[in-house]
Design a protein around this motif. Structure first.
Motif, PDB file in Angstrom:
ATOM      1  N   SER B 163      70.532 -12.477  -8.152  1.00  0.00           N
ATOM      2  CA  SER B 163      69.420 -11.800  -8.837  1.00  0.00           C
ATOM      3  C   SER B 163      69.822 -10.414  -9.321  1.00  0.00           C
ATOM      4  N   LYS B 164      70.834  -9.810  -8.696  1.00  0.00           N
ATOM      5  CA  LYS B 164      71.204  -8.470  -9.166  1.00  0.00           C
ATOM      6  C   LYS B 164      71.755  -8.515 -10.600  1.00  0.00           C
ATOM      7  N   TYR B 165      72.186  -9.657 -11.046  1.00  0.00           N
ATOM      8  CA  TYR B 165      72.632  -9.782 -12.442  1.00  0.00           C
ATOM      9  C   TYR B 165      71.626 -10.509 -13.325  1.00  0.00           C
ATOM     10  N   THR B 166      70.767 -11.346 -12.737  1.00  0.00           N
ATOM     11  CA  THR B 166      69.909 -12.179 -13.581  1.00  0.00           C
ATOM     12  C   THR B 166      68.498 -11.624 -13.776  1.00  0.00           C
ATOM     13  N   LEU B 167      68.059 -10.730 -12.875  1.00  0.00           N
ATOM     14  CA  LEU B 167      66.697 -10.203 -13.028  1.00  0.00           C
ATOM     15  C   LEU B 167      66.584  -9.365 -14.292  1.00  0.00           C
ATOM     16  N   ARG B 168      65.522  -9.604 -15.058  1.00  0.00           N
ATOM     17  CA  ARG B 168      65.307  -8.821 -16.278  1.00  0.00           C
ATOM     18  C   ARG B 168      63.937  -8.166 -16.183  1.00  0.00           C
ATOM     19  N   ASP B 169      63.800  -7.018 -16.802  1.00  0.00           N
ATOM     20  CA  ASP B 169      62.568  -6.210 -16.687  1.00  0.00           C
ATOM     21  C   ASP B 169      61.299  -7.046 -16.662  1.00  0.00           C
ATOM     22  N   GLY B 170      60.639  -7.025 -15.566  1.00  0.00           N
ATOM     23  CA  GLY B 170      59.317  -7.624 -15.473  1.00  0.00           C
ATOM     24  C   GLY B 170      59.266  -9.121 -15.689  1.00  0.00           C
ATOM     25  N   LEU B 171      60.406  -9.777 -15.773  1.00  0.00           N
ATOM     26  CA  LEU B 171      60.379 -11.218 -16.025  1.00  0.00           C
ATOM     27  C   LEU B 171      60.989 -11.960 -14.849  1.00  0.00           C
ATOM     28  N   ASP B 172      60.229 -12.855 -14.287  1.00  0.00           N
ATOM     29  CA  ASP B 172      60.696 -13.631 -13.149  1.00  0.00           C
ATOM     30  C   ASP B 172      61.391 -14.890 -13.656  1.00  0.00           C
ATOM     31  N   GLY B 173      62.678 -14.961 -13.404  1.00  0.00           N
ATOM     32  CA  GLY B 173      63.457 -16.112 -13.848  1.00  0.00           C
ATOM     33  C   GLY B 173      62.891 -17.442 -13.388  1.00  0.00           C
ATOM     34  N   HIS B 174      62.226 -17.424 -12.243  1.00  0.00           N
ATOM     35  CA  HIS B 174      61.713 -18.683 -11.708  1.00  0.00           C
ATOM     36  C   HIS B 174      60.518 -19.228 -12.482  1.00  0.00           C
ATOM     37  N   THR B 175      59.841 -18.370 -13.244  1.00  0.00           N
ATOM     38  CA  THR B 175      58.656 -18.878 -13.944  1.00  0.00           C
ATOM     39  C   THR B 175      58.818 -18.918 -15.465  1.00  0.00           C
TER      40      THR B 175
END
Ligand code: SF4
Ligand code: SF4
Lengths: 182, 297
Positions: B163-175
């Motif tokens: 997640s330290k590389y995939t998290l993007r501002d305010g957007l949850d990758g899981h949804t």
């Protein structure tokens, strides 16, 4: 005497290398591992095969069991799903440690999976990890797809050379399958 | 503010042109209609991910070479493959954050007359759809609501973790993918262990474990009665679609779950025909799914 010799040989096999963890990515973080087992609990590979156990790998690196680790076929079973990295309460990046171990095994023991050698040779020959057949390239036209970009093979070969991989790939032993022993 | 004229270098990777042009065909169609301009890579090499396990430095140099090509073009990269996204994005961030690493890789790159400067960004298709195109514009382009179907999604590891590389501002990758699916009108069902790996990366050394992983996923998806599984990665797609008959035979089970690339699903909602979206290339033919879509009136 035969008995003593036997013990001595075993001792060589499990030779301890206390500086070993410094050869790993994130060596310092590895010290923080307190063996809670969260990584193994969430690891999809461990779930289907107890042969693979990231917690144990972290422990063996701490203990400096280099020879045993580098020759352990289970190393090649990590799928790089990175669940362990996100789950570890201590911030240990186990998947990266496994990657370092694989890299070291290739470098020092000159062994790698056959599939990895094939993909590397394909990249060297074509820039792509697979040799894309002529029929596929022709089919792109009927599918209305643009030409595939070409690769500068000279530059790619140079990168293989400066990272010391050209010699490895030309002279490496390969294995096809990892047999899972429970 | 959404970017009204997004322009990207399309990075196809190796697996899509080799085995899954249906993903490329459908992605290009929907992106064009949604106003995303795609420019071809001027030169290309494998993203580097398949080499990372045997030589991290070479893999990173291969990734960086692609980033440098994008810098020369002054354009950001769009990938369709999770593997390409995961690796190019991770190397890009590591180069930006870690000076020692950047120096080391630049030393390799200097040997071929290139230098990484850190000027581009790497996005996956689902990021471009959410961040550049935006939900509103996608909704406006839906001509045929797919409200009569129920599907499930598999986002895939390298869009989610680390997640330290995939998290993007305010957007949850899981949804993200769920929300994109729901824009078509289709219902997106929840199921057990949605974030679980497809197993594909180790299939070259061991088939048993990945096939058990994929079987379990297909069982979970079947249990909630999803009419299709939606993917955004060629590796996951190969595992669930191409290998599905093998998995059925191996475990003597019957799934027959069609697996569509997300742009195929979106394309159907945008009014493209199944032929235009290369749906016939799928191994598991979505006959019932298409019947429910076209005979719903
Ligand atoms: S989760 Fe982290 S701390 Fe726990 S055993 Fe695994 S590596 Fe060690
Ligand atoms: S990255 Fe590898 S070790 Fe970590 S959870 Fe996934 S398969 Fe297991």
């Amino acid at each position: 005497m035969a008995g003593l010799k036997h013990i001595f040989e075993n001792a060589t096999v499990t030779r301890i290398n206390p500086r070993f963890r410094h050869e790993m990515a994130d060596a310092e973080k590895l010290l923080l591992c307190f063996q809670c087992g969260t990584c193994t609990a969430g690891c999809p590979v461990s779930r289907f095969s107890s042969f693979y156990n990231p917690r144990k790998i972290a422990r063996m690196v701490q203990l400096g069991l280099k020879d045993r680790l580098l020759s352990d076929a289970a190393l090649w079973l990590c799928t790089t799903c990175y669940t362990c990295i996100d789950n570890c309460p201590q911030g240990v990046e186990v998947a990266n440690i496994v990657r370092s171990l694989r890299n070291l095994s290739v470098k020092e023991r000159r062994v790698m999976p056959l599939i990895s050698k094939k993909l590397a040779l394909n990249i060297l020959r074509s820039g792509y990890a697979y040799i894309i057949p002529e029929s596929r390239i022709r089919r792109r036209i009927t599918q209305g797809l643009p030409h595939l970009p070409r690769s500068n093979l000279k530059q790619i070969a140079k990168l293989f050379e400066v990272t010391d991989f050209l010699g490895v790939i030309e002279n490496v032993e390969t294995f096809e399958k990892v047999e899972v022993k429970e | 503010m959404k970017n009204s004229n997004p322009e990207y270098l399309i990075f196809l990777g190796c697996t899509i042109p080799y085995r899954l042009t249906s993903y490329e065909v459908s992605a290009r169609k929907v992106l064009k209609t949604l106003g995303v301009k795609l420019v071809e890579m001027p030169d290309f090499n494998c993203c580097g991910y398949p080499i990372d396990l045997v030589n991290h430095e070479l893999a990173s140099a291969l990734a960086t070479r692609n980033l440098c090509l994008a810098e020369e073009k002054e354009m950001n990269i769009l990938t369709l493959c999770n593997g390409c996204f995961g690796f190019l994005n991770k190397v890009n961030k590591m180069l930006k954050e870690d000076e020692g690493f950047r120096k080391k890789i630049n030393k390799d790159l200097n040997e071929i007359g290139m230098e990484y400067k850190g000027k581009v960004e790497v996005k996956h298709l689902i990021h471009v759809l959410t961040e550049d195109v935006g939900f509103e514009k996608i909704r406006q382009n839906v001509k045929k609501s797919l409200s009569m179907i129920r599907v499930a999604q598999h986002t895939g590891c390298h869009l989610l973790r680390p997640s330290k590389y995939t998290l993007r501002d305010g957007l949850d990758g899981h949804t993200l993918l769920k929300e994109l699916i729901e824009l078509t009108g289709a219902e997106c069902l929840d199921y057990v262990d949605e974030g679980e790996c497809c197993g594909n990366p180790i299939i070259g050394v061991n088939e048993d474990i990945p096939f058990q992983m994929a079987r379990e996923k297909l069982e979970h998806v079947k249990k909630v009665n999803a009419q299709a599984l939606i993917t955004v990665c060629p590796f996951c797609h190969i595992m669930y679609d191409l290998n599905q008959p093998l998995i059925e035979r191996r475990f003597n089970e019957r799934f027959r779950i069609p697996v569509l690339h997300y742009p195929q699903l979106l394309g159907l909602a945008m009014g493209f025909t199944p032929e235009e979206l290369a749906i016939n290339d799928l191994r598991v033919k979505p006959i019932e799914l298409l019947n429910s879509i076209y005979n719903a009136e």
